[in-house]
Design a protein around this motif. Sequence first.
Motif, PDB file in Angstrom:
ATOM      1  N   GLY A  98       0.890  -1.215  -0.027  1.00 37.25           N
ATOM      2  CA  GLY A  98       0.014  -0.022  -0.178  1.00 37.25           C
ATOM      3  C   GLY A  98       0.608   1.080   0.185  1.00 37.25           C
ATOM      4  N   ALA A  99       2.570   1.462  -0.229  1.00 37.91           N
ATOM      5  CA  ALA A  99       3.026   2.422  -0.012  1.00 37.91           C
ATOM      6  C   ALA A  99       2.760   3.225  -1.277  1.00 37.91           C
ATOM      7  CB  ALA A  99       4.366   2.681   0.484  1.00 37.91           C
ATOM      8  N   SER A 118       6.806   7.051   0.663  1.00 35.60           N
ATOM      9  CA  SER A 118       6.011   7.889   0.839  1.00 35.60           C
ATOM     10  C   SER A 118       6.142   7.696   2.126  1.00 35.60           C
ATOM     11  CB  SER A 118       4.328   8.254   0.222  1.00 35.60           C
ATOM     12  OG  SER A 118       4.012   7.238   0.123  1.00 35.60           O
ATOM     13  N   GLY A 119       5.406   8.547   3.315  1.00 34.46           N
ATOM     14  CA  GLY A 119       4.928   8.489   4.160  1.00 34.46           C
ATOM     15  C   GLY A 119       4.318   9.306   4.945  1.00 34.46           C
ATOM     16  N   ARG A 174      -1.651   2.208  10.988  1.00 33.11           N
ATOM     17  CA  ARG A 174      -1.636   0.898  10.423  1.00 33.11           C
ATOM     18  C   ARG A 174      -0.436   0.822   9.519  1.00 33.11           C
ATOM     19  NH1 ARG A 174      -7.684   1.852  12.267  1.00 33.11           N
ATOM     20  NH2 ARG A 174      -7.558   2.585   9.895  1.00 33.11           N
ATOM     21  N   PHE A 175      -0.666   2.090   8.513  1.00 29.78           N
ATOM     22  CA  PHE A 175       0.286   2.370   7.555  1.00 29.78           C
ATOM     23  C   PHE A 175       1.875   1.688   8.120  1.00 29.78           C
ATOM     24  CE2 PHE A 175       3.734   4.833   6.292  1.00 29.78           C
ATOM     25  CZ  PHE A 175       3.505   4.545   4.470  1.00 29.78           C
ATOM     26  N   GLY A 181       6.301  -3.390   8.727  1.00 25.72           N
ATOM     27  CA  GLY A 181       5.940  -5.173   9.693  1.00 25.72           C
ATOM     28  C   GLY A 181       6.225  -4.402  11.034  1.00 25.72           C
ATOM     29  N   PHE A 182       5.908  -3.408  11.597  1.00 30.14           N
ATOM     30  CA  PHE A 182       6.286  -2.357  13.118  1.00 30.14           C
ATOM     31  C   PHE A 182       5.492  -3.498  13.648  1.00 30.14           C
ATOM     32  CE2 PHE A 182       8.749   1.458  12.011  1.00 30.14           C
ATOM     33  CZ  PHE A 182       9.840   0.379  11.634  1.00 30.14           C
ATOM     34  N   LYS A 183       5.608  -3.417  15.174  1.00 27.00           N
ATOM     35  CA  LYS A 183       4.242  -3.066  15.879  1.00 27.00           C
ATOM     36  C   LYS A 183       4.348  -2.117  17.062  1.00 27.00           C
ATOM     37  CE  LYS A 183       5.789  -8.703  15.867  1.00 27.00           C
ATOM     38  NZ  LYS A 183       6.512  -9.909  17.066  1.00 27.00           N
ATOM     39  N   GLU A 184       3.097  -1.980  17.216  1.00 26.61           N
ATOM     40  CA  GLU A 184       2.627  -1.429  17.937  1.00 26.61           C
ATOM     41  C   GLU A 184       2.953  -1.612  19.465  1.00 26.61           C
ATOM     42  OE1 GLU A 184      -1.712   0.798  20.269  1.00 26.61           O
ATOM     43  OE2 GLU A 184      -1.925   0.278  17.710  1.00 26.61           O
ATOM     44  N   ILE A 185       3.785  -1.161  19.860  1.00 23.38           N
ATOM     45  CA  ILE A 185       4.193  -1.759  21.956  1.00 23.38           C
ATOM     46  C   ILE A 185       3.336  -0.345  22.363  1.00 23.38           C
ATOM     47  CG2 ILE A 185       6.100  -2.254  20.588  1.00 23.38           C
ATOM     48  CD1 ILE A 185       7.742   0.032  21.745  1.00 23.38           C
TER      49      ILE A 185
END
Length: 351
Positions: A98-99, A118-119, A174-175, A181-185
């Motif tokens: 989706g980037a 893009s970010g 979510r992006f 592939g990051f995790k919410e911590i």
Amino acid sequence: MDVTIVDHVEFYVTDAEETARPLVEAYGFRRLGESGPGLPGQRTILLGQGGIRLLVTAATDPAHPVAAHVERHGDGVARIALRVADAAEAYEEALSRGATSVAEPRSWGPDVVTADVSGPGALAHRFVERRGEEFLPGAIEPLPAGAPSDVDMLEILDHTALCVAGGALDETVRFYTEVFGFKEIFEERVEVGDQAMDSKVVQSASGEVTFTIVSPDPARKPGQLDDFLRANGGAGVQHLALSTRDIAGAVAALGARGVRFLRTPGSYYDAIERRLGEVSLSVAALRAGNILVDRDHWGEMFQIFTESTVERRTFFFELIERHGALTFGSNNIRALYEAKERARAAAETRV
């Protein structure tokens, strides 16, 4: 996706020399390189200290994209580069998740490959694959190694704080989780008077790349984050947190060289022992340096924030020293917010 570390951070600015000068003279960064013919229409300076690499870029041609970026967003962070094993593969994977493409894979000599996506807002992310020591062959010309700085106390980029619009926090999280592939911590909500902000933290699987994402509550009174979004022309990097092993010494050294830090009311220090018990740095030293302290399940952290020096007041630095702590100072998030509100109120009074 095998994101390992932050390779470098790039600022887009009005004047590269003017921006680089205090980073060298006050913060102790060294000039490691500058742009050559491989980067036409721009002036770029490579700075380094510890494991931190910063690029400072200004347009020399008014038609260059950097000029348009600065016109819209002001001076600030435009690109955060992420080290990967295979830049082309990471780029294709990011697009499939989706980037949006910013720059296709490109080789710089035999040892460096980059590709950009893009970010949030105007921020871009660059994938960097390295097999050699040269930073960007054919584009950044290395400079002779100069004498070590007598202020060499900053080690790595601990985390990056992104400010996004109200209602965009979960979308941004979510992006990073779906594309990179990051995790919410971690998550936090801070309420100060009629204002409120929410924050969530995402981190790479390596544990070495961390983004703290903050967002104003649109149902509450507008505040400093709304000011940032307006001045910055949308979402962007609010601050970079730089780690140090000696925050008290770093504050003293950088302060003597002209760095200005946000001040903290004395009542904060009066309550430290009641709130946390004994801490590993003396309360007197913390008070003298306006340094904040907090504790989590794993240990302590000490933090301080600089005043913004960019024209739009949209960017500042944080210094952080960790004694085992893994989170981000829940109580200090409130202290920072309140300190920024005091600075904001003082600026309004001067107008």
